[in-house]
Scaffold this motif. Structure first.
Motif, PDB file in Angstrom:
ATOM      1  N   LEU A  13       0.826  -1.204   0.000  1.00 41.82           N
ATOM      2  CA  LEU A  13       0.000   0.000   0.000  1.00 41.82           C
ATOM      3  C   LEU A  13       0.862   1.257   0.000  1.00 41.82           C
ATOM      4  CD1 LEU A  13      -2.841  -0.996   2.503  1.00 41.82           C
ATOM      5  CD2 LEU A  13      -3.069  -0.646   0.042  1.00 41.82           C
ATOM      6  N   ALA A  14       1.943   1.237   0.778  1.00 38.30           N
ATOM      7  CA  ALA A  14       2.835   2.404   0.817  1.00 38.30           C
ATOM      8  C   ALA A  14       3.466   2.643  -0.550  1.00 38.30           C
ATOM      9  CB  ALA A  14       3.915   2.193   1.883  1.00 38.30           C
ATOM     10  N   ARG A  15       3.894   1.571  -1.197  1.00 34.89           N
ATOM     11  CA  ARG A  15       4.482   1.708  -2.534  1.00 34.89           C
ATOM     12  C   ARG A  15       3.432   2.150  -3.554  1.00 34.89           C
ATOM     13  NH1 ARG A  15       9.495  -1.054  -3.189  1.00 34.89           N
ATOM     14  NH2 ARG A  15      10.187  -2.015  -1.244  1.00 34.89           N
ATOM     15  N   GLY A  16       2.222   1.617  -3.391  1.00 35.49           N
ATOM     16  CA  GLY A  16       1.139   2.024  -4.276  1.00 35.49           C
ATOM     17  C   GLY A  16       0.809   3.499  -4.134  1.00 35.49           C
ATOM     18  N   TRP A  17       0.845   3.996  -2.900  1.00 37.34           N
ATOM     19  CA  TRP A  17       0.589   5.415  -2.665  1.00 37.34           C
ATOM     20  C   TRP A  17       1.660   6.288  -3.329  1.00 37.34           C
ATOM     21  CZ3 TRP A  17      -3.239   8.400  -1.584  1.00 37.34           C
ATOM     22  CH2 TRP A  17      -3.017   9.708  -1.132  1.00 37.34           C
ATOM     23  N   ARG A  18       2.913   5.828  -3.281  1.00 39.25           N
ATOM     24  CA  ARG A  18       3.982   6.587  -3.932  1.00 39.25           C
ATOM     25  C   ARG A  18       3.770   6.630  -5.445  1.00 39.25           C
ATOM     26  NH1 ARG A  18       7.373   4.169   0.097  1.00 39.25           N
ATOM     27  NH2 ARG A  18       8.037   2.509  -1.321  1.00 39.25           N
ATOM     28  N   LEU A 209     -10.977  -1.253   2.273  1.00 42.18           N
ATOM     29  CA  LEU A 209     -10.743   0.021   1.598  1.00 42.18           C
ATOM     30  C   LEU A 209     -11.768   0.253   0.484  1.00 42.18           C
ATOM     31  CD1 LEU A 209      -6.841  -0.048   1.404  1.00 42.18           C
ATOM     32  CD2 LEU A 209      -8.252   1.500   2.784  1.00 42.18           C
ATOM     33  N   SER A 210     -12.137  -0.794  -0.229  1.00 44.35           N
ATOM     34  CA  SER A 210     -13.139  -0.649  -1.288  1.00 44.35           C
ATOM     35  C   SER A 210     -14.485  -0.237  -0.698  1.00 44.35           C
ATOM     36  CB  SER A 210     -13.285  -1.962  -2.066  1.00 44.35           C
ATOM     37  OG  SER A 210     -12.078  -2.311  -2.704  1.00 44.35           O
ATOM     38  N   ALA A 211     -14.864  -0.889   0.405  1.00 43.21           N
ATOM     39  CA  ALA A 211     -16.135  -0.541   1.056  1.00 43.21           C
ATOM     40  C   ALA A 211     -16.109   0.900   1.546  1.00 43.21           C
ATOM     41  CB  ALA A 211     -16.404  -1.492   2.214  1.00 43.21           C
ATOM     42  N   ALA A 212     -14.976   1.320   2.114  1.00 45.06           N
ATOM     43  CA  ALA A 212     -14.857   2.700   2.587  1.00 45.06           C
ATOM     44  C   ALA A 212     -14.995   3.688   1.435  1.00 45.06           C
ATOM     45  CB  ALA A 212     -13.530   2.898   3.302  1.00 45.06           C
ATOM     46  N   GLY A 213     -14.390   3.363   0.295  1.00 39.04           N
ATOM     47  CA  GLY A 213     -14.491   4.240  -0.864  1.00 39.04           C
ATOM     48  C   GLY A 213     -15.903   4.335  -1.392  1.00 39.04           C
ATOM     49  N   MET A 214     -16.650   3.239  -1.344  1.00 42.64           N
ATOM     50  CA  MET A 214     -18.026   3.244  -1.829  1.00 42.64           C
ATOM     51  C   MET A 214     -18.960   3.972  -0.873  1.00 42.64           C
ATOM     52  SD  MET A 214     -18.348  -0.666  -3.255  1.00 42.64           S
ATOM     53  CE  MET A 214     -17.279  -1.270  -4.568  1.00 42.64           C
ATOM     54  N   VAL A 215     -18.742   3.796   0.417  1.00 43.23           N
ATOM     55  CA  VAL A 215     -19.616   4.426   1.407  1.00 43.23           C
ATOM     56  C   VAL A 215     -19.545   5.943   1.301  1.00 43.23           C
ATOM     57  CG1 VAL A 215     -19.905   4.820   3.882  1.00 43.23           C
ATOM     58  CG2 VAL A 215     -19.637   2.498   3.015  1.00 43.23           C
ATOM     59  N   ALA A 216     -18.391   6.466   0.977  1.00 41.52           N
ATOM     60  CA  ALA A 216     -18.216   7.914   0.869  1.00 41.52           C
ATOM     61  C   ALA A 216     -18.777   8.427  -0.453  1.00 41.52           C
ATOM     62  CB  ALA A 216     -16.741   8.266   0.995  1.00 41.52           C
ATOM     63  N   LEU A 222     -11.980   7.649  -5.903  1.00 42.65           N
ATOM     64  CA  LEU A 222     -11.002   8.461  -6.620  1.00 42.65           C
ATOM     65  C   LEU A 222      -9.589   8.191  -6.124  1.00 42.65           C
ATOM     66  CD1 LEU A 222     -12.857  11.901  -6.737  1.00 42.65           C
ATOM     67  CD2 LEU A 222     -12.592  10.257  -8.601  1.00 42.65           C
ATOM     68  N   ALA A 223      -9.464   7.883  -4.838  1.00 45.67           N
ATOM     69  CA  ALA A 223      -8.155   7.567  -4.263  1.00 45.67           C
ATOM     70  C   ALA A 223      -7.969   6.075  -4.053  1.00 45.67           C
ATOM     71  CB  ALA A 223      -7.965   8.300  -2.933  1.00 45.67           C
ATOM     72  N   VAL A 224      -9.045   5.383  -3.676  1.00 47.01           N
ATOM     73  CA  VAL A 224      -8.924   3.964  -3.329  1.00 47.01           C
ATOM     74  C   VAL A 224      -8.565   3.122  -4.547  1.00 47.01           C
ATOM     75  CG1 VAL A 224     -10.224   1.935  -2.577  1.00 47.01           C
ATOM     76  CG2 VAL A 224     -10.411   4.077  -1.303  1.00 47.01           C
ATOM     77  N   PRO A 226      -6.901   3.861  -7.484  1.00 45.21           N
ATOM     78  CA  PRO A 226      -5.480   3.892  -7.862  1.00 45.21           C
ATOM     79  C   PRO A 226      -4.567   3.353  -6.780  1.00 45.21           C
ATOM     80  CG  PRO A 226      -6.297   6.113  -7.452  1.00 45.21           C
ATOM     81  CD  PRO A 226      -7.493   5.212  -7.513  1.00 45.21           C
ATOM     82  N   LEU A 227      -4.897   3.590  -5.511  1.00 41.31           N
ATOM     83  CA  LEU A 227      -4.067   3.061  -4.433  1.00 41.31           C
ATOM     84  C   LEU A 227      -3.993   1.543  -4.510  1.00 41.31           C
ATOM     85  CD1 LEU A 227      -2.514   3.233  -1.740  1.00 41.31           C
ATOM     86  CD2 LEU A 227      -4.746   3.264  -0.584  1.00 41.31           C
ATOM     87  N   LEU A 228      -5.143   0.892  -4.619  1.00 42.95           N
ATOM     88  CA  LEU A 228      -5.169  -0.567  -4.656  1.00 42.95           C
ATOM     89  C   LEU A 228      -4.601  -1.109  -5.969  1.00 42.95           C
ATOM     90  CD1 LEU A 228      -8.631  -1.359  -3.028  1.00 42.95           C
ATOM     91  CD2 LEU A 228      -6.359  -1.549  -1.997  1.00 42.95           C
ATOM     92  N   GLY A 229      -4.842  -0.402  -7.074  1.00 46.75           N
ATOM     93  CA  GLY A 229      -4.304  -0.856  -8.347  1.00 46.75           C
ATOM     94  C   GLY A 229      -2.789  -0.854  -8.365  1.00 46.75           C
ATOM     95  N   HIS A 230      -2.201   0.247  -7.944  1.00 40.09           N
ATOM     96  CA  HIS A 230      -0.738   0.312  -7.893  1.00 40.09           C
ATOM     97  C   HIS A 230      -0.180  -0.670  -6.868  1.00 40.09           C
ATOM     98  CE1 HIS A 230      -0.509   3.608 -10.651  1.00 40.09           C
ATOM     99  NE2 HIS A 230      -1.139   4.457  -9.872  1.00 40.09           N
ATOM    100  N   ALA A 231      -0.838  -0.776  -5.716  1.00 43.50           N
ATOM    101  CA  ALA A 231      -0.368  -1.705  -4.685  1.00 43.50           C
ATOM    102  C   ALA A 231      -0.410  -3.145  -5.184  1.00 43.50           C
ATOM    103  CB  ALA A 231      -1.206  -1.547  -3.415  1.00 43.50           C
ATOM    104  N   SER A 232      -1.401  -3.464  -6.019  1.00 41.85           N
ATOM    105  CA  SER A 232      -1.500  -4.831  -6.549  1.00 41.85           C
ATOM    106  C   SER A 232      -0.305  -5.168  -7.441  1.00 41.85           C
ATOM    107  CB  SER A 232      -2.809  -4.991  -7.336  1.00 41.85           C
ATOM    108  OG  SER A 232      -3.920  -4.875  -6.479  1.00 41.85           O
ATOM    109  N   TRP A 233       0.203  -4.159  -8.155  1.00 40.49           N
ATOM    110  CA  TRP A 233       1.410  -4.404  -8.943  1.00 40.49           C
ATOM    111  C   TRP A 233       2.573  -4.775  -8.030  1.00 40.49           C
ATOM    112  CZ3 TRP A 233       3.154  -5.367 -13.654  1.00 40.49           C
ATOM    113  CH2 TRP A 233       4.523  -5.245 -13.884  1.00 40.49           C
ATOM    114  N   HIS A 234       2.705  -4.072  -6.937  1.00 33.55           N
ATOM    115  CA  HIS A 234       3.803  -4.357  -6.012  1.00 33.55           C
ATOM    116  C   HIS A 234       3.586  -5.691  -5.289  1.00 33.55           C
ATOM    117  CE1 HIS A 234       5.860  -0.608  -6.734  1.00 33.55           C
ATOM    118  NE2 HIS A 234       4.698   0.017  -6.664  1.00 33.55           N
ATOM    119  N   ALA A 235       2.324  -6.069  -5.087  1.00 37.41           N
ATOM    120  CA  ALA A 235       2.045  -7.401  -4.549  1.00 37.41           C
ATOM    121  C   ALA A 235       2.544  -8.467  -5.522  1.00 37.41           C
ATOM    122  CB  ALA A 235       0.552  -7.561  -4.299  1.00 37.41           C
ATOM    123  N   TYR A 236       2.266  -8.254  -6.804  1.00 36.00           N
ATOM    124  CA  TYR A 236       2.756  -9.188  -7.825  1.00 36.00           C
ATOM    125  C   TYR A 236       4.270  -9.265  -7.812  1.00 36.00           C
ATOM    126  CZ  TYR A 236       4.719 -10.075 -12.468  1.00 36.00           C
ATOM    127  OH  TYR A 236       5.515 -10.503 -13.500  1.00 36.00           O
TER     128      TYR A 236
END
Length: 248
Positions: A13-18, A209-216, A222-224, A226-236
């Motif tokens: 997640l930290a890498r995804g945020w960067r 995080l997805s649920a939090a993004g939808m509830v708002a 808008l943030a969740v 890209p955060l999760l998408g980029h983080a998934s690359w780093h997970a891979y």
């Protein structure tokens, strides 16, 4: 595949945020598309919550395909290339048959869950479920019955194998043109079986995080997204990207 620590998902997640901060416009564009879809879905089905409940949760099953452009951006950053919209467009214009086939499979799984969820709620709910309040009153906090527990169980039974099949499969297909869909899915399953606790935590973080993004009002996406998408690359990358043996 080397071992990783339980806290690895927080590093992803930290890498995804960067990465998101490096290419914010592309990330926000992906998030905006997902938010617009969610708002349109809610507008269409806000009085048909028996459909909406399954559709919103089913969207999580196909999200890995939606994030393909974000994987491309993270890869470009990793390579020292320009992480702009052009690298995203190149991915989508390629019409890679492997990605299309995988996307169709995930869409089928998502559609199956929407239909199953709708049938379960309409057949067994003690009253018509038209609004979120109806769902909360007659399904979630109902004093008797098993409907909510059954709904969660069926959702989990579908989501678990889909997650195991896709957690690193699409980034892998993007990164390795020679890999087949079958090899990518098997690699994804091997990653889950080799690192069950970190990936269980990762799945929980993705859902939360997805649920939090939808509830708002969907605007959190808008943030969740890209955060999760980029983080998934780093997970891979952490799970299989550096190991050529993961794909026979």
């Amino acid at each position: 595949m080397s071992g990783i620590g339980l806290g690895a998902p927080f590093d992803w997640l930290a890498r995804g945020w960067r990465d998101f901060r490096t290419a914010p416009a592309v990330g926000v564009a992906h998030g905006a598309l997902c938010a617009a879809f969610g708002i349109a879905l809610f507008a269409f089905a806000h009085q048909r919550f028996w459909v909406l409940a399954g559709a919103v949760s089913g969207f999580l099953l196909v999200a890995p395909v939606v994030a393909t452009g974000l994987y491309a951006v993270s890869r470009a950053i990793e390579r020292g290339e320009t992480p702009d919209a052009a690298c995203v467009l190149r991915v989508w214009r390629s019409l890679d048959r492997r990605l299309v086939a995988f996307g169709v499979g995930l869409a089928a799984a998502g559609t199956g869950w929407v239909l199953t969820s709708a049938a379960l709620i309409t057949l067994f709910a003690p009253a018509p479920i038209a609004t979120p309040l109806d769902f909360l009153r007659h399904v979630v906090v109902a004093r008797s019955g098993w409907l909510f527990e059954g709904w969660l169980l069926l959702g989990g039974l579908l989501a678990a194998p889909v997650f195991a099949s896709s957690v690193i499969a699409i980034p892998l297909l993007l990164d390795r043109p020679s890999a087949t869909v079958r090899a990518a899915v098997l690699a994804s399953w091997r990653a889950v079986l080799a690192q069950p606790l970190p990936l269980a935590l990762w799945a929980a973080l993705v859902m939360t995080l997805s649920a939090a993004g939808m509830v708002a009002a969907m605007l959190g996406l808008l943030a969740v997204v890209p955060l999760l998408g980029h983080a998934s690359w780093h997970a891979y990358r952490a799970l299989a990207g550096a190991d050529a043996r993961v794909v026979p």
